[in-house]
Write a protein that holds these residues in place. Sequence first.
Motif, mmCIF file in Angstrom:
data_model
loop_
_atom_site.group_PDB
_atom_site.id
_atom_site.type_symbol
_atom_site.label_atom_id
_atom_site.label_comp_id
_atom_site.label_asym_id
_atom_site.label_seq_id
_atom_site.Cartn_x
_atom_site.Cartn_y
_atom_site.Cartn_z
ATOM 1 N N LEU A 17 33.244 52.251 42.875
ATOM 2 C CA LEU A 17 34.446 51.761 43.553
ATOM 3 C C LEU A 17 35.708 52.361 42.937
ATOM 4 O O LEU A 17 36.692 52.595 43.632
ATOM 5 C CB LEU A 17 34.503 50.232 43.503
ATOM 6 N N ARG A 51 38.436 46.558 34.128
ATOM 7 C CA ARG A 51 39.008 46.513 32.783
ATOM 8 C C ARG A 51 37.926 46.174 31.766
ATOM 9 O O ARG A 51 37.917 46.714 30.656
ATOM 10 C CB ARG A 51 40.152 45.500 32.740
ATOM 11 N N ALA A 52 37.006 45.307 32.150
ATOM 12 C CA ALA A 52 35.920 44.960 31.227
ATOM 13 C C ALA A 52 35.044 46.183 30.948
ATOM 14 O O ALA A 52 34.684 46.459 29.802
ATOM 15 C CB ALA A 52 35.078 43.830 31.805
ATOM 16 N N HIS A 74 22.079 44.239 34.173
ATOM 17 C CA HIS A 74 22.998 43.331 34.877
ATOM 18 C C HIS A 74 22.246 42.367 35.779
ATOM 19 O O HIS A 74 22.721 41.273 36.061
ATOM 20 C CB HIS A 74 24.064 44.117 35.649
ATOM 21 N N HIS A 98 31.755 36.968 36.977
ATOM 22 C CA HIS A 98 32.095 38.043 37.900
ATOM 23 C C HIS A 98 31.236 38.048 39.167
ATOM 24 O O HIS A 98 31.744 38.185 40.268
ATOM 25 C CB HIS A 98 31.945 39.381 37.180
ATOM 26 N N ARG A 112 39.200 43.048 37.285
ATOM 27 C CA ARG A 112 38.796 42.485 36.001
ATOM 28 C C ARG A 112 37.532 43.182 35.509
ATOM 29 O O ARG A 112 37.418 43.514 34.323
ATOM 30 C CB ARG A 112 38.554 40.993 36.182
ATOM 31 N N ALA A 113 36.614 43.425 36.438
ATOM 32 C CA ALA A 113 35.380 44.108 36.049
ATOM 33 C C ALA A 113 35.690 45.520 35.584
ATOM 34 O O ALA A 113 35.095 46.013 34.623
ATOM 35 C CB ALA A 113 34.407 44.143 37.233
ATOM 36 N N ARG A 156 44.561 41.093 39.493
ATOM 37 C CA ARG A 156 44.270 39.770 40.017
ATOM 38 C C ARG A 156 42.859 39.578 40.557
ATOM 39 O O ARG A 156 42.424 38.452 40.723
ATOM 40 C CB ARG A 156 45.247 39.459 41.164
ATOM 41 N N THR A 157 42.183 40.660 40.938
ATOM 42 C CA THR A 157 40.902 40.438 41.618
ATOM 43 C C THR A 157 39.731 40.608 40.653
ATOM 44 O O THR A 157 39.866 41.234 39.606
ATOM 45 C CB THR A 157 40.720 41.438 42.777
ATOM 46 N N PRO A 158 38.587 40.044 41.019
ATOM 47 C CA PRO A 158 37.389 40.214 40.179
ATOM 48 C C PRO A 158 37.038 41.684 39.972
ATOM 49 O O PRO A 158 36.595 42.070 38.895
ATOM 50 C CB PRO A 158 36.296 39.506 40.975
ATOM 51 N N LEU A 159 37.264 42.508 41.017
ATOM 52 C CA LEU A 159 36.947 43.926 40.860
ATOM 53 C C LEU A 159 37.778 44.548 39.748
ATOM 54 O O LEU A 159 37.268 45.258 38.881
ATOM 55 C CB LEU A 159 37.194 44.672 42.182
ATOM 56 N N GLY A 197 50.031 47.060 45.810
ATOM 57 C CA GLY A 197 48.711 46.590 46.229
ATOM 58 C C GLY A 197 47.662 46.906 45.190
ATOM 59 O O GLY A 197 46.853 46.059 44.804
ATOM 60 N N PHE A 226 35.936 41.328 24.916
ATOM 61 C CA PHE A 226 36.823 42.356 25.439
ATOM 62 C C PHE A 226 38.162 42.130 24.752
ATOM 63 O O PHE A 226 38.933 41.253 25.168
ATOM 64 C CB PHE A 226 36.944 42.262 26.952
ATOM 65 N N VAL A 279 27.984 42.148 35.395
ATOM 66 C CA VAL A 279 28.804 43.086 36.149
ATOM 67 C C VAL A 279 27.946 44.306 36.490
ATOM 68 O O VAL A 279 27.305 44.876 35.614
ATOM 69 C CB VAL A 279 30.026 43.537 35.321
ATOM 70 N N ASP A 280 27.919 44.663 37.771
ATOM 71 C CA ASP A 280 27.170 45.853 38.176
ATOM 72 C C ASP A 280 28.032 47.070 37.840
ATOM 73 O O ASP A 280 28.938 47.425 38.585
ATOM 74 C CB ASP A 280 26.877 45.781 39.671
ATOM 75 N N THR A 320 47.880 44.765 42.185
ATOM 76 C CA THR A 320 47.310 43.439 42.418
ATOM 77 C C THR A 320 45.789 43.485 42.275
ATOM 78 O O THR A 320 45.187 42.586 41.690
ATOM 79 C CB THR A 320 47.670 42.954 43.830
ATOM 80 N N VAL A 321 45.188 44.537 42.825
ATOM 81 C CA VAL A 321 43.729 44.650 42.714
ATOM 82 C C VAL A 321 43.318 44.651 41.243
ATOM 83 O O VAL A 321 42.431 43.908 40.827
ATOM 84 C CB VAL A 321 43.225 45.939 43.407
ATOM 85 N N ARG A 355 28.207 50.099 40.296
ATOM 86 C CA ARG A 355 28.997 49.860 41.494
ATOM 87 C C ARG A 355 30.490 49.836 41.166
ATOM 88 O O ARG A 355 31.311 50.333 41.930
ATOM 89 C CB ARG A 355 28.584 48.550 42.152
#
Lengths: 272, 304
Positions: B203, B181-182, A81, A113, B178-179, B173-176, B166, A99, B195-196, B169-170, B199
């Motif tokens: 999270l 799901r990816a 990464h 990202h 999305r990461a 909608r948020t990059p976290l 909440g 994806f 994407v790390d 929404t995370v 991490r």
Amino acid sequence: MTGAPLLHVEHLTMRFGGLVAVDNLSFEAREAAITAVIGPNGAGKTTVFNCLTGFYPPTVGRLTLTRGGEAGFQLERMEGHRIAREAGIARTFQNIRLFPQMSVLENLMVAQHAELMRASVFSVAGLLGLPGYRAAARGAIDRARLWLDRIGLTERADDDAGNLPYGDQRRLEIARAMCARPALLCLDEPAAGLNARETAGLNALLLEIRETERIGILLIEHDMSVVMGISDHIVVLDYGRKIAEGKPAAMRDNPDVIRAYLGQEHGEAPPC
Amino acid sequence: MEYFLQQLINGLTLGAIYGLIAIGYTMVYGIVGMINFAHGEIYMIGAFIAVIAFAILGPLGGGGVVVALLVVLLVSMLLTAVYGWTLERLAYRPLRGSPRLAALISAIGMSIFLQNYVQLAQGARTKAMQPVITGGIEVMKGETFTVTLSYVQIMIMVLTLALMAGFWTVIARTPLGRAQRACEQDRAMAALLGVDVDRTISLTFVIGAALAAVAGTMVVLYYGVIDFFIGFLAGIKAFTAAVLGGIGSIPGAMLGGLLIGLIEAFWSGYFSIEYKDVAAFSILVLVLIFRPSGLLGRPEVEKV
């Protein structure tokens, strides 16, 4: 036309047990140039990509990426990464790896990202909708839109990527790699499974990327209409070793290349 | 009718708690493909931290009930999240890339370890707490039976709804999110796009543990008694809920939680309270036989 040296591969060797997949390979790729890596199946082309992108640590060798005069990145010592994020290498796969259950737009957003995560401060700013994050998110969407326009998929932005036709998926994968703002784009057989018209479109897209973005493109391809049509430099591998390298016209007539492809001494030129 | 309504209220309350725990199971399964069997213990630790926080806050007094509740909730979420993070870091990350069975066994080991750790640190006896919030609303008065909706129940449902919103929404909608799901769909590819992954997984555990801590705190307020063993049964029931809803699906976890809560409440209300666990687990068996992908889950397509 081509720019400064970008990627230096020096003495790259990759062994899997007793099998030597890549043997003492050295070559160079430049900015704003398309460098093709060709060779028969099993010649070790994809292994080179896997070493570059941090999938495998190479057994021996140095992989240096130099962006615009900065200090070089030693890719062989970096995690996957970080190679993507800091050194700026993006790649696509022989078998498409989008994806599939995310929308086309979201596929392009994932590629951005790192920036968005920084702007959103671990989602906190993102949830609160702070202005800094909003600006970053808007920038990311604009960039995604730009690439959707270039590959002609704007209308399908909200469809699941897995539902796109095959040729569109191929182009989307390239667009996604470009959204990561790479310095070097590695494409593993982007023309595989495309028809003649789609292949011509691919050539045009790659040439456009070279001209507008001025980045280096490293290309693995079997389709000689792509290789001979758009590459600036060709590296030919056979059994993990480099057997020739040079301009497309020179490679077409090189006896070693012909032998590797056709397995005989005086044959026709490689299929093109 | 009144009796039915009361069971419905009880079931929804219970279901909200199960749902909060089930999300932890389903999220972790989605992203790393393992069942985190120590998640029930994380919930139990959340409950203990809440009791301890109440015990410390009680004598300090001041601020009133609402402030105290908020403080306890935040402390419990924060500390439990640290447990969740540590659990992943110590017990699962070193095993990433090894066969799934190894991580599963490690999870069972951590579950036993955490139970014994709390038993040693806090004693084996049941901990009881004075009710903090009392009273409720009389919803309906029948001839023989009065339906009440206690303030605790209202709080549990409202808080769960707010957290769900909440959390959703995370994820959406948020990059976290999305990461996350990816990473669920293709971890190696996500890493190649910068994407790390480590991490993101950390999270995920942190969020799951924080939600479990809320469930733990709610249980302390609702029942007022806890011991070091509550994580086992609640954990398995939440797991059942996750499977019922379709493991890996977040709305599924919530729906499954509510259904398990309702089934348990109605079964205890109309049949026998002794067999309520049997009812819940029969559901697990039936789901696994007849609809292994769960209510909202996608059937797994084996790629060739």
